[in-house]
Design a protein around this motif. Structure first.
Motif, mmCIF file in Angstrom:
data_model
loop_
_atom_site.group_PDB
_atom_site.id
_atom_site.type_symbol
_atom_site.label_atom_id
_atom_site.label_comp_id
_atom_site.label_asym_id
_atom_site.label_seq_id
_atom_site.Cartn_x
_atom_site.Cartn_y
_atom_site.Cartn_z
ATOM 1 N N VAL A 34 -3.362 5.753 2.576
ATOM 2 C CA VAL A 34 -4.205 5.387 3.942
ATOM 3 C C VAL A 34 -5.209 4.640 3.488
ATOM 4 C CG1 VAL A 34 -5.836 6.939 4.808
ATOM 5 C CG2 VAL A 34 -3.451 8.007 4.350
ATOM 6 N N THR A 59 -5.116 16.318 -4.944
ATOM 7 C CA THR A 59 -4.989 14.897 -4.430
ATOM 8 C C THR A 59 -6.436 14.492 -3.271
ATOM 9 O OG1 THR A 59 -2.831 14.329 -4.209
ATOM 10 C CG2 THR A 59 -4.014 13.553 -2.453
ATOM 11 N N ALA A 62 -8.390 9.362 1.343
ATOM 12 C CA ALA A 62 -8.962 7.751 1.769
ATOM 13 C C ALA A 62 -10.347 8.384 2.013
ATOM 14 C CB ALA A 62 -8.472 7.345 2.598
ATOM 15 N N CYS A 97 -10.757 16.422 6.691
ATOM 16 C CA CYS A 97 -11.294 15.642 6.375
ATOM 17 C C CYS A 97 -12.483 15.473 7.209
ATOM 18 C CB CYS A 97 -10.973 13.918 6.104
ATOM 19 S SG CYS A 97 -10.298 14.292 4.488
HETATM 20 N N1 THU Z 1 -4.185 11.398 3.623
HETATM 21 C C1 THU Z 1 -6.224 10.817 3.634
HETATM 22 O O1 THU Z 1 -5.689 10.093 2.539
HETATM 23 N N2 THU Z 1 -6.475 11.174 4.262
HETATM 24 C C2 THU Z 1 -5.736 11.509 5.480
HETATM 25 O O2 THU Z 1 -6.439 12.372 7.071
HETATM 26 C C3 THU Z 1 -4.555 12.381 6.105
HETATM 27 C C4 THU Z 1 -3.739 12.259 4.679
HETATM 28 C C5 THU Z 1 -3.449 11.102 2.233
HETATM 29 C C6 THU Z 1 -2.735 12.463 1.513
HETATM 30 C C7 THU Z 1 -2.192 12.019 0.652
HETATM 31 O O3 THU Z 1 -2.429 10.843 -0.334
HETATM 32 C C8 THU Z 1 -1.134 11.111 2.392
HETATM 33 O O4 THU Z 1 -2.333 10.793 2.870
HETATM 34 C C9 THU Z 1 -0.290 11.729 2.471
HETATM 35 O O5 THU Z 1 -0.912 13.455 3.045
#
Ligand code: THU
Length: 148
Positions: A34, A59, A62, A97
């Protein structure tokens, strides 16, 4: 642009930046990179990518990187935001987020969604925010009931 004017939003540039960010993602576990990019009220662009971890729950989305970029780069308010998947397609920010974006952009922040550009009030309706914290006293008493 002068300091009292809102910066002009170049959505094409924001989407390009989001793709560039996505290409830097560290997503070996989900395979779902992402990228996120945003315009700040002083005209700067900030960005971030997801950074995964073998301990999956650690994790970083983004948007976490983007907010860190915002604050570390001098702060300010987010004006326009876009994030994308590996195909460069716009995705909705996850629930957590959306809360991060609310804190740093508030109701006026415009979000590039798969359904078009929407204000945060539609992306996170009835959001909880900083002003809610000031409606009660330190022990949970409503301020208006406080005899002091
Ligand atoms: N992810 C993001 O970076 N932002 C979001 O708003 C949705 C999900 C990432 C987290 C994880 O590394 C991957 O997408 C799968 O969920």
């Amino acid at each position: 642009m002068t300091s009292d004017q809102a910066p002009e939003i170049d959505w094409a540039l924001l989407r390009t930046r989001a793709v560039e960010m996505m290409e830097r993602a560290y997503a070996p576990y989900s395979g779902y990179p992402v990228g996120a990019a945003a315009l700040v009220d002083d005209g700067r662009l900030v960005g971030g990518c997801n950074v995964e971890n073998a301990a999956y729950g650690v994790t970083l989305c983004a948007e976490c990187g983007l907010v860190s970029d915002l604050v570390a780069g001098g702060g300010g308010r987010l004006v326009a935001f876009s994030c994308c998947d590996a195909n460069g397609a716009q995705i909705m920010p996850c629930g957590r987020c959306r809360q991060l974006l609310w804190e740093h952009g508030g109701a006026a922040l415009l979000v590039d969604t798969p359904a078009g550009v929407l204000p945060m009030t539609e992306v996170l309706p009835q959001a909880f925010g900083a002003e809610d914290l000031s409606t009660v006293g330190p022990r949970g008493a409503a301020l208006e009931d406080d005899p002091a």
